[in-house]
Scaffold this active site. Structure first.
Site, PDB file in Angstrom:
ATOM      1  N   LYS A 173       0.839  -1.196   0.000  1.00 36.34           N
ATOM      2  CA  LYS A 173       0.000   0.000   0.000  1.00 36.34           C
ATOM      3  C   LYS A 173       0.875   1.248   0.000  1.00 36.34           C
ATOM      4  O   LYS A 173       1.941   1.260   0.623  1.00 36.34           O
ATOM      5  CB  LYS A 173      -0.877   0.031   1.260  1.00 36.34           C
ATOM      6  CG  LYS A 173      -2.016  -0.964   1.291  1.00 36.34           C
ATOM      7  CD  LYS A 173      -2.822  -0.802   2.585  1.00 36.34           C
ATOM      8  CE  LYS A 173      -3.937  -1.832   2.681  1.00 36.34           C
ATOM      9  NZ  LYS A 173      -5.002  -1.640   1.688  1.00 36.34           N
ATOM     10  N   ARG A 190     -10.195 -11.499   2.210  1.00 33.47           N
ATOM     11  CA  ARG A 190     -11.100 -12.520   1.666  1.00 33.47           C
ATOM     12  C   ARG A 190     -10.421 -13.891   1.656  1.00 33.47           C
ATOM     13  O   ARG A 190     -11.098 -14.917   1.747  1.00 33.47           O
ATOM     14  CB  ARG A 190     -11.572 -12.111   0.267  1.00 33.47           C
ATOM     15  CG  ARG A 190     -10.467 -12.010  -0.741  1.00 33.47           C
ATOM     16  CD  ARG A 190     -10.894 -11.270  -1.998  1.00 33.47           C
ATOM     17  NE  ARG A 190     -11.011  -9.819  -1.785  1.00 33.47           N
ATOM     18  CZ  ARG A 190     -11.375  -8.949  -2.726  1.00 33.47           C
ATOM     19  NH1 ARG A 190     -11.676  -9.392  -3.946  1.00 33.47           N
ATOM     20  NH2 ARG A 190     -11.434  -7.665  -2.472  1.00 33.47           N
TER      21      ARG A 190
HETATM   22  N1  BES Z   1      -8.133  -3.783   4.515  1.00 34.46           N
HETATM   23  C1  BES Z   1      -8.288  -3.436   3.156  1.00 34.46           C
HETATM   24  C2  BES Z   1      -9.588  -2.714   2.862  1.00 34.46           C
HETATM   25  C3  BES Z   1      -9.742  -1.347   3.446  1.00 34.46           C
HETATM   26  C4  BES Z   1      -8.946  -0.289   3.016  1.00 34.46           C
HETATM   27  C5  BES Z   1     -10.747  -1.123   4.345  1.00 34.46           C
HETATM   28  C6  BES Z   1      -9.142   0.941   3.547  1.00 34.46           C
HETATM   29  C7  BES Z   1     -10.945   0.124   4.865  1.00 34.46           C
HETATM   30  C8  BES Z   1     -10.122   1.156   4.456  1.00 34.46           C
HETATM   31  C9  BES Z   1      -8.273  -4.670   2.280  1.00 34.46           C
HETATM   32  O1  BES Z   1      -7.438  -5.678   2.711  1.00 34.46           O
HETATM   33  C10 BES Z   1      -7.775  -4.213   0.951  1.00 34.46           C
HETATM   34  O2  BES Z   1      -6.661  -3.819   0.878  1.00 34.46           O
HETATM   35  N2  BES Z   1      -8.658  -4.277  -0.054  1.00 34.46           N
HETATM   36  C11 BES Z   1      -8.326  -3.842  -1.350  1.00 34.46           C
HETATM   37  C12 BES Z   1      -8.798  -4.889  -2.328  1.00 34.46           C
HETATM   38  C13 BES Z   1      -8.295  -4.689  -3.718  1.00 34.46           C
HETATM   39  C14 BES Z   1      -6.817  -5.014  -3.776  1.00 34.46           C
HETATM   40  C15 BES Z   1      -9.077  -5.586  -4.633  1.00 34.46           C
HETATM   41  C16 BES Z   1      -9.031  -2.517  -1.631  1.00 34.46           C
HETATM   42  O3  BES Z   1     -10.183  -2.367  -1.220  1.00 34.46           O
HETATM   43  O4  BES Z   1      -8.411  -1.639  -2.213  1.00 34.46           O
HETATM   44 MN    MN Z   2      -5.462  -5.470   2.015  1.00 34.74          MN
END
Ligand code: BES
Ligand code: MN
Ligand code: ZN
Length: 467
Positions: free
Chosen positions: A245, A319
């Site tokens: 990230k 997931r």
């Molecule tokens: N934990 C994150 C989702 C998240 C991000 C929740 C910011 C609340 C605030 C999750 O693990 C994630 O990174 N999801 C990605 C999925 C994508 C790579 C398909 C997302 O939502 O960007």
């Molecule tokens: Mn994530």
């Protein structure tokens, strides 16, 4: 094992009957009558300081000797669409130290809950503040039940607020064990080689951290009770993995165990209330870290359910770990399966931080959930499990990919991914939540938040009320 409390909750409600300063919660409708009932000096004082029953307005009225003798607190139009039913959560932050009792209050149970939720402060790393205003338990409400709910929320908020250096997978396990000890529940934990063999996705996501991944499995209640299984995403910190990230996206990722916190909080409420059901709580607890042995984009992973998963993105880790936990839950075909997860940014884009999304194929259950959210002041919004979008998760090498690759319907495709791993369970609800208050609101201090736990407690109480 005792649970260290890292919050300040003004220690719950004072016993009913404790001498206290009356606090009148006054709506626009009620104000004229209440105003005319004030004694003359107080009426003059309220007018002089410009009190009006606007939402959140307060007036501290002196008695004849100049001491604080009465509080007026405005509610605005209680019937209006934008009315905040947790408004009384502002009071502990407004009032000087002392004992207070609700007067002229139409919804004392809601106000008392709001007060306790609003009294929460996270004080693990600072000197505790002074003890503030305390509320006397209102007559005719289940004061013990309200206090239990507030304490369960505080437990979950503490877990979310605790940074990842002090809250890894082992500490999530410790929190589950402490909760279990308090309620006479049983905990089993799968780790190491057993985890690698039986829960390959949880293992793969967590293996890069020096703090070992695990599956926490708590059970409680009569073996012959209806089976309710809660599953909470326990990512102690989400760096994104090798699909790292950017810093702004990583900053808040200590809260990526907000689903586990909600599940633990809901379990605390359910066990504390002694509901007649067989409760199972599953928490896959991992840290999504970066290392030479981290799982990679393009890897094809085995899963507990037998499906192979191509890793399109290591940041879609939630997931993956939930999939193995859901497969375990699915094997005993529970009456109700509920998962909680800070799963997608897409759900936040759609609904914002205050409104978790929920997904279920069962329309009747969806109705119950919406009603429970309203009743418990724990709002949610349904989103569709639009089956045709499952094709977006197609993989050329494995049974499915963990991401869609495209920009569309990210919260829905995540929910559809989860459904593949619990195919037998008819009543399955997935909550995609944020777990954080970006700014303080009455009863909702800035920082870690427990979302959907009060809703679930209310839902389970309605479905399986103690006989
Ligand atoms: N934990 C994150 C989702 C998240 C991000 C929740 C910011 C609340 C605030 C999750 O693990 C994630 O990174 N999801 C990605 C999925 C994508 C790579 C398909 C997302 O939502 O960007
Ligand atoms: Mn994530
Ligand atoms: Zn995550």
């Amino acid at each position: 094992m005792t649970e260290p409390a890292h919050h300040h909750l003004a220690a719950g409600l004072l016993p009913a009957g404790t001498p206290a300063i009356p606090v009148s919660l006054v709506s626009t409708t009620d104000w004229p009558t209440l105003e005319s009932g004030l004694d003359a000096p107080q009426r003059v004082y309220a007018a002089a300081v410009g009190f009006a029953p606007k939402p959140g307005q307060v007036a501290l009225l002196p008695g004849p000797d100049g001491s604080l003798s009465r509080v007026l607190f405005g509610l605005g139009e209680t019937g209006a669409a934008g009315h905040d039913r947790l408004l009384a959560g502002k009071l502990p932050g407004l009032l000087p130290p002392g004992a207070y009792a609700l007067a002229d209050c139409a919804e004392p149970a809601e106000a008392a809950l709001a007060w306790l939720l609003g009294a929460y402060r996270f004080e693990r790393y600072r000197k505790p503040g002074p003890e503030g205003a305390r509320l006397v338990a209102p007559d005719g409400v289940d004061a013990a039940g309200i206090a239990r709910i507030a304490r369960a929320v505080a437990l979950g908020r503490d877990l979310v607020n605790t940074p990842a250096n002090d809250l890894g997978p082992a500490e999530i396990e410790a929190a589950a064990r402490a909760l279990a000890a308090r309620h006479g529940a049983t905990v089993a934990v799968v780790l190491g080689e057993d985890l690698a063999r039986d829960f390959p996705l949880i293992h793969a996501v967590g293996v890069a951290s020096p703090r070992p991944p695990r599956l926490i499995d708590l059970t409680w209640g009569p073996v012959d009770g209806p089976r309710v299984t809660l599953v909470g995403k326990g990512v102690a910190f989400d760096t994104g993995g090798l699909d790292l990230k950017p810093s702004a996206g990583m900053l808040l990722m200590k809260k990526d165990m907000g689903g586990a916190a909600a599940a633990l909080s809901a379990a605390d409420m359910v066990m504390g209330a002694g509901l007649r059901l067989r409760l199972r709580l599953l928490i896959p607890a991992v840290e999504n870290a970066v290392s030479g042995n981290a799982f990679r984009p393009g890897d094809v992973l085995a899963s507990r359910a037998g499906l192979t998963v191509e890793v399109g993105n290591t940041d879609a880790e939630g997931r993956l770990i939930l999939a193995d936990a859901l497969a375990l839950a699915d094997a005993e075909d529970p009456d109700l399966l509920i998962d909680f997860a800070t799963l997608t940014g897409a759900a936040r884009v759609a609904l914002g931080p205050d409104l978790p999304a929920f997904f279920t194929e069962d329309d009747a259950l969806a109705g119950e959930i919406a009603a429970a959210g309203l009743a418990a002041i724990d709002p949610v919004w349904r989103m569709p499990l639009h089956a045709p979008y499952a094709s977006l998760l197609a993989s050329k090498v494995a049974d499915l990919n963990n991401v869609s690759g495209g920009p569309f319907a990210g919260a829905i495709t995540a929910a559809l991914f989860l459904r593949r791993f619990a195919p037998r369970t008819k009543r399955h609800v997935h909550f995609d939540l944020y777990g954080w208050n970006p700014a303080a609101k009455p009863g909702r201090p800035e920082g870690g938040e427990v979302q959907t736990a009060r809703l679930v407690h209310h839902l389970l109480t309605a479905r399986y009320a103690a006989a």
